[in-house]
Scaffold this active site. Sequence first.
Site, PDB file in Angstrom:
ATOM      1  N   ASP A  21       0.817  -1.207   0.000  1.00  0.00           N
ATOM      2  CA  ASP A  21       0.000   0.000   0.000  1.00  0.00           C
ATOM      3  C   ASP A  21       0.857   1.265   0.000  1.00  0.00           C
ATOM      4  OD1 ASP A  21      -2.428   1.247  -0.045  1.00  0.00           O
ATOM      5  OD2 ASP A  21      -2.918   0.910   2.061  1.00  0.00           O
ATOM      6  N   ASN A  69      -9.888  -2.396  -7.733  1.00  0.00           N
ATOM      7  CA  ASN A  69      -9.002  -1.378  -8.335  1.00  0.00           C
ATOM      8  C   ASN A  69      -9.468  -0.891  -9.712  1.00  0.00           C
ATOM      9  OD1 ASN A  69      -5.863  -2.665  -6.943  1.00  0.00           O
ATOM     10  ND2 ASN A  69      -7.297  -1.152  -6.138  1.00  0.00           N
TER      11      ASN A  69
END
Length: 240
Positions: A21, A69
């Site tokens: 991340d 995503n």
Amino acid sequence: MGSNHTGADRKIPAHVAIIMDGNGRWAKQRGMPRTFGHTQGARVVEQILEDADDLGIRYLTVYAFSTENWSRPAAEVKALMNLLRRYMKTSLVKCAKNNVRIRVIGDKTKLEPDLQQAIAHLEEETASNTGISFQIAINYGGRDEIVRAVRRAAREGLLVDASAFDETALGSCLDTAGLPDPDLLIRTCGEQRISNFLLWQIAYAELYFTDKAWPDFDRAELEKAIDAYNHRERRYGGIK
């Protein structure tokens, strides 16, 4: 690459999973486009794979692109897919040299045909390698994987006798069939959640969170996570 363990009694987790991340935020802090962060993050993946192998980790699984995503800006999605394309093409030589076996997990049917072909080729070419196993999660979601596993079980007739259907049967239909469950899950950039990653497989994994953004993650950080893992007592619901 040989193992270089420091400390005779240090336990090295066999399988490490990573939620990588912070690429976009890292780039933004530097006044750069988010895609710059993803490019830098891809370089870190290659280095961490080498470091993991060197430390004696046998399986490394990274979350490259989730089913969620796709909702990101089209330009960013395109850049991420191009990064993955490039990796599939360039990693063959490295995998051969370092004896790495690659498997892509996730719903590959939603990917562009050329990317699907590149993945199939890479998996085929590295299938007999006996070094570290590297799993890349692309268009992956934990819930989606479980749904696909149940569908597969139905197709293969495993649900005919419901009483005979157990965890082993479902596990054999997952994307990770044949792999041990992760011992350690690492998430970077300060977020403390699972984000739909390996929901079935991390039932008993140790969780480790670091504030470091993924592009700043390095071997020292990986060793820090392993040291934290060494201070945990894994009881699997029992008592020691």
